[in-house]
Motif scaffolding. Structure first.
Motif, PDB file in Angstrom:
ATOM      1  N   UNK A  84       2.979  -8.687   0.249  1.00 30.53           N
ATOM      2  CA  UNK A  84       3.469  -7.798   0.833  1.00 30.53           C
ATOM      3  C   UNK A  84       3.939  -6.825   1.104  1.00 30.53           C
ATOM      4  N   UNK A  85       2.747  -5.667   1.497  1.00 31.56           N
ATOM      5  CA  UNK A  85       3.655  -4.140   1.066  1.00 31.56           C
ATOM      6  C   UNK A  85       4.864  -4.075   2.377  1.00 31.56           C
ATOM      7  N   UNK A  86       6.382  -3.776   2.034  1.00 26.99           N
ATOM      8  CA  UNK A  86       6.903  -3.683   3.227  1.00 26.99           C
ATOM      9  C   UNK A  86       7.203  -3.131   3.768  1.00 26.99           C
ATOM     10  N   UNK A  87       6.770  -1.262   3.434  1.00 34.44           N
ATOM     11  CA  UNK A  87       6.591  -0.414   3.987  1.00 34.44           C
ATOM     12  C   UNK A  87       6.323  -0.499   5.393  1.00 34.44           C
ATOM     13  N   UNK A  88       5.293  -1.851   5.325  1.00 34.61           N
ATOM     14  CA  UNK A  88       4.635  -1.982   6.866  1.00 34.61           C
ATOM     15  C   UNK A  88       5.534  -3.137   7.632  1.00 34.61           C
ATOM     16  N   UNK A  89       6.305  -3.879   7.190  1.00 39.54           N
ATOM     17  CA  UNK A  89       7.394  -4.472   7.907  1.00 39.54           C
ATOM     18  C   UNK A  89       7.764  -4.258   8.785  1.00 39.54           C
ATOM     19  N   UNK A  90       8.307  -5.601   9.997  1.00 41.79           N
ATOM     20  CA  UNK A  90       8.599  -4.549  11.181  1.00 41.79           C
ATOM     21  C   UNK A  90      10.338  -4.496  10.904  1.00 41.79           C
TER      22      UNK A  90
ATOM     23  N   UNK B  10      -0.631  -3.389   6.016  1.00 44.49           N
ATOM     24  CA  UNK B  10      -1.737  -3.167   8.120  1.00 44.49           C
ATOM     25  C   UNK B  10      -2.992  -3.899   7.742  1.00 44.49           C
ATOM     26  N   UNK B  11      -3.707  -3.461   7.428  1.00 44.54           N
ATOM     27  CA  UNK B  11      -5.163  -4.112   6.656  1.00 44.54           C
ATOM     28  C   UNK B  11      -5.295  -5.423   7.073  1.00 44.54           C
TER      29      UNK B  11
ATOM     30  N   UNK C 146       5.876  -6.760  -2.146  1.00 42.38           N
ATOM     31  CA  UNK C 146       5.882  -5.001  -2.904  1.00 42.38           C
ATOM     32  C   UNK C 146       6.633  -3.717  -2.253  1.00 42.38           C
ATOM     33  N   UNK C 147       7.442  -2.828  -2.991  1.00 43.00           N
ATOM     34  CA  UNK C 147       8.470  -2.128  -2.473  1.00 43.00           C
ATOM     35  C   UNK C 147       8.061  -0.783  -2.993  1.00 43.00           C
TER      36      UNK C 147
ATOM     37  N   UNK D 152      -4.290  -1.513  -4.179  1.00 43.85           N
ATOM     38  CA  UNK D 152      -3.438  -1.280  -3.103  1.00 43.85           C
ATOM     39  C   UNK D 152      -3.536  -0.148  -2.578  1.00 43.85           C
ATOM     40  N   UNK D 153      -3.735  -1.040  -1.221  1.00 42.89           N
ATOM     41  CA  UNK D 153      -4.181   0.546   0.119  1.00 42.89           C
ATOM     42  C   UNK D 153      -5.402   0.116   0.519  1.00 42.89           C
ATOM     43  N   UNK D 154      -5.126  -0.376   1.813  1.00 47.87           N
ATOM     44  CA  UNK D 154      -6.485  -0.225   2.640  1.00 47.87           C
ATOM     45  C   UNK D 154      -6.892  -1.940   2.661  1.00 47.87           C
ATOM     46  N   UNK D 155      -5.953  -2.728   1.845  1.00 46.97           N
ATOM     47  CA  UNK D 155      -7.006  -4.823   1.475  1.00 46.97           C
ATOM     48  C   UNK D 155      -7.583  -5.079   2.525  1.00 46.97           C
ATOM     49  N   UNK D 156      -8.620  -5.497   2.778  1.00 45.48           N
ATOM     50  CA  UNK D 156      -8.800  -6.175   4.136  1.00 45.48           C
ATOM     51  C   UNK D 156      -8.499  -7.663   3.242  1.00 45.48           C
TER      52      UNK D 156
END
Ligand code: DX5
Ligand code: ZN
Length: 218
Positions: free
Chosen positions: A7-13, A196-197, A33-34, A173-177
């Motif tokens: 999980x890309x933690x910059x996208x966390x709540x 976020x994807x 992932x930081x 890494x990036x837009x991984x759906x």
């Protein structure tokens, strides 16, 4: 075939970070992932050292540091002391990237390279014998929520083909759906950075999403 979900933690709540990390731990993610940025190498700032320490204190799972910064070699010790397990740096941000890999290993961490959208396979090939992880950027570095850059696919295929020879763990890494995970895990990608994807800001809870992704790629 390995399937690592990071999980890309910059996208966390960040209003509920402790609860987010607890749920992600229970959902069985593999590595946090930081994203670290300096506003120079990329026009954004990502996560802070305080964010890093907070998440480090909330989990025993491995944590990486995706350094989108100038002069990453200067910060290797800093991240080792923060409890980082794996450092990704951008080879084009260094004068001597091969030495940076040695320094990361000397600090007791795994070494990774983050291959940006404008960086070629050929330009980093000499680093592959000593690297543990390769992260192919599928968006221009610096921001979540961007579109997948299809033009990197020929380069990704080069790293897939070279994996057997060098033995690195290959990630994107990036837009991984979830569709991209199914397509590219079959093709030979091991590690998927979930932002976020696929993971954050969805209706389902993390446990459901993570277990569904594992079932879809079984
Ligand atoms: C972008 C970061 C990614 C990003 C992924 O520079 O490296 O980790 O946060 O987020 P999504 O999946 O939304 O592109
Ligand atoms: Zn990242």
């Amino acid at each position: 075939m390995t399937l690592l979900l990071s999980p890309s933690m910059m996208c966390a709540d960040f209003k509920n970070l402790a609860s987010d990390v607890k749920q992600l731990n229970e959902a069985g993610v593999d590595m946090y992932h930081m994203d670290i940025m300096d506003g120079q190498y990329v026009p954004n700032f990502g996560l802070s050292p305080e964010d890093y320490q907070t998440i480090r204190d909330l989990t025993d799972k491995p944590m990486d540091a995706h350094l989108m910064i100038k002069n990453p070699r200067q910060y290797i010790k800093f991240f080792a002391e923060l409890g980082t397990n794996l450092v990704y740096f951008c080879p084009d941000a260094e004068q001597q990237p091969a030495r940076t890999i040695d320094d990361i290993h000397a600090a007791g961490m795994k070494a990774g390279i983050a291959v940006n959208t404008g960086t070629s396979f050929e330009s980093v090939k000499e680093l592959l014998p000593n690297i543990d992880y390769v992260l192919v950027m599928t968006v221009h570095p610096g921001f979540a929520g961007q579109p997948f850059q299809d033009f990197v696919m020929p380069k990704l295929n080069q790293f897939i083909a070279a994996k057997k020879q060098y033995g690195y763990v290959l990630g994107i890494d990036g837009a991984v759906s979830r569709e991209k995970i199914m397509e590219l895990h079959k093709a030979g990608v091991d590690n998927f950075i979930l932002g976020t994807s696929a993971l954050f800001g969805k209706d389902e809870d993390y446990m459901t999403i993570i277990s569904d992704i594992r079932k879809e790629n079984d």
